[in-house]
Write a protein that holds these residues in place. Structure first.
Motif, PDB file in Angstrom:
ATOM      1  N   LEU A 263      -3.594  -3.436  -6.580  1.00 14.28           N
ATOM      2  CA  LEU A 263      -4.008  -2.224  -5.870  1.00 14.28           C
ATOM      3  C   LEU A 263      -4.260  -1.096  -6.862  1.00 14.28           C
ATOM      4  O   LEU A 263      -3.595  -0.995  -7.881  1.00 14.28           O
ATOM      5  CB  LEU A 263      -2.920  -1.780  -4.885  1.00 14.28           C
ATOM      6  N   ARG A 264      -5.213  -0.237  -6.514  1.00 15.86           N
ATOM      7  CA  ARG A 264      -5.562   0.863  -7.402  1.00 15.86           C
ATOM      8  C   ARG A 264      -5.781   2.113  -6.573  1.00 15.86           C
ATOM      9  O   ARG A 264      -6.499   2.075  -5.562  1.00 15.86           O
ATOM     10  CB  ARG A 264      -6.875   0.469  -8.101  1.00 15.86           C
ATOM     11  N   SER A 265      -5.161   3.216  -6.961  1.00 14.64           N
ATOM     12  CA  SER A 265      -5.412   4.466  -6.243  1.00 14.64           C
ATOM     13  C   SER A 265      -6.598   5.159  -6.899  1.00 14.64           C
ATOM     14  O   SER A 265      -6.794   5.050  -8.112  1.00 14.64           O
ATOM     15  CB  SER A 265      -4.172   5.357  -6.275  1.00 14.64           C
TER      16      SER A 265
ATOM     17  N   LEU B  95       0.848  -1.205   0.000  1.00 15.94           N
ATOM     18  CA  LEU B  95       0.000   0.000   0.000  1.00 15.94           C
ATOM     19  C   LEU B  95       0.879   1.249   0.000  1.00 15.94           C
ATOM     20  O   LEU B  95       0.611   2.213  -0.722  1.00 15.94           O
ATOM     21  CB  LEU B  95      -0.919   0.010   1.224  1.00 15.94           C
TER      22      LEU B  95
ATOM     23  N   ILE C 152      -7.128   3.852  -1.534  1.00 17.02           N
ATOM     24  CA  ILE C 152      -6.546   2.736  -2.288  1.00 17.02           C
ATOM     25  C   ILE C 152      -7.481   1.554  -2.093  1.00 17.02           C
ATOM     26  O   ILE C 152      -7.915   1.280  -0.972  1.00 17.02           O
ATOM     27  CB  ILE C 152      -5.121   2.385  -1.800  1.00 17.02           C
TER      28      ILE C 152
ATOM     29  N   VAL D 100       2.095   7.192  -6.680  1.00 19.22           N
ATOM     30  CA  VAL D 100       1.211   8.341  -6.944  1.00 19.22           C
ATOM     31  C   VAL D 100       1.981   9.640  -6.660  1.00 19.22           C
ATOM     32  O   VAL D 100       1.927  10.597  -7.437  1.00 19.22           O
ATOM     33  CB  VAL D 100      -0.064   8.259  -6.073  1.00 19.22           C
TER      34      VAL D 100
ATOM     35  N   LEU E  66       2.256   1.978  -3.492  1.00 27.81           N
ATOM     36  CA  LEU E  66       1.347   2.678  -4.407  1.00 27.81           C
ATOM     37  C   LEU E  66       1.258   4.164  -4.038  1.00 27.81           C
ATOM     38  O   LEU E  66       1.188   5.023  -4.913  1.00 27.81           O
ATOM     39  CB  LEU E  66      -0.035   2.014  -4.414  1.00 27.81           C
TER      40      LEU E  66
END
Lengths: 96, 172
Positions: free
Chosen positions: B145-147, A56, B165, A63, A59
């Motif tokens: 996972l995706r924001s 987590l 997320i 970003v 990511l």
């Protein structure tokens, strides 16, 4: 063909150290880590021992790097997360 | 099951993406959530896998108002986040559903979990009678996972906005 002077090399090295420090501070801020940027080493692993980042967090950093440097990190670019140095190398190679 | 609300058309040389709208009954086929945890009534302007809008009408009959609070009904912030996250799930399930060859099996089985509430700011109380307009824009992905960027507003007033997320598959 030009030859870099000692001054040029020193300026480049200083800029690089500054960038590493900036990215360390950004990661620490973004992830709310209990660490000082100055004591995180440039070759310390980001996962496991070291900064103990998880997927987590990764990511979040992807970003953050995209917003700040307009550089995309994808699933295949895991080498970018080897260390702070690896991450900065990755950004520098792709930065516009 | 789905209705295209805007036919794909070329606008100023740029192809406009096809959008989809989903009714409450459609959404029940897309999400595993049920009462009292189904927090989205309708979805529209859905560009599968990219973005979408949704509606959550907030009634005084919502079970959480019984205790939050007995004499002062306020929709809990986490329930607003849940509504946003369910719209996100609709947007990525729509990608499976609207693919040229849709995947077999129950599409709601691919709905994952909330991984992180990375940032969220609440700017307005949400009370019975309000209609939440939800917006979600999917961002970068890494593995499963995706924001996502999300916002919720009531009329022209922003109620909450932030980033999440989500996991796009069910793995512990």
């Amino acid at each position: 063909m030009s030859t870099a002077t000692f001054e040029d090399v020193r300026t480049q090295a200083e800029q690089r150290l500054e960038k590493n420090l900036k990215i360390k501070s950004m990661i620490i801020d973004r992830l709310g880590l209990d660490a000082e940027a100055e004591v995180v080493s440039d070759n310390q692993p980001l996962f496991g021992r070291g900064l103990e980042m998880d997927s987590l967090d990764t990511l979040e950093i992807v970003v953050m790097i995209n917003n700040e440097y307009d550089v995309l990190i994808s699933d295949d670019d895991f080498e970018a997360f080897g260390s702070i140095n690896a991450l900065v190398d990755f950004i520098e190679a792709r930065e516009v | 099951m789905t209705t295209a609300i805007a036919p794909a058309r070329a606008a100023a040389g740029k192809e406009k993406p096809k959008t989809f709208a989903y009714s409450s009954d459609d959404i029940k086929r897309m999400l595993p959530h049920r009462w009292p945890m189904l927090m989205i009534d309708r979805a529209y302007d859905v560009v599968p896998g990219v973005s979408g809008r949704g509606v959550k009408s907030v009634s005084v009959n919502e079970p959480f108002f019984a205790g939050h609070y007995p004499d002062h009904s306020i929709m809990p912030g986490v329930m607003i986040v849940e509504a946003m996250a369910q719209l996100v799930a609709v947007v990525y399930v729509a990608e499976l559903l609207e693919a040229p060859t849709p995947a077999e099996g129950d599409p709601s089985g691919s709905v994952g979990y909330l991984g992180s509430i990375s940032s969220m700011k609440f700017s307005r109380l949400v009370v019975p009678g309000d209609q939440l307009t939800l917006e979600a824009k999917l961002g970068q992905k890494l593995g499963g996972l995706r924001s996502v960027s999300v916002r919720a507003s009531v009329g022209t007033e922003l109620a909450a906005a932030g980033s999440l997320i989500v996991t796009t598959e069910r793995k512990g």
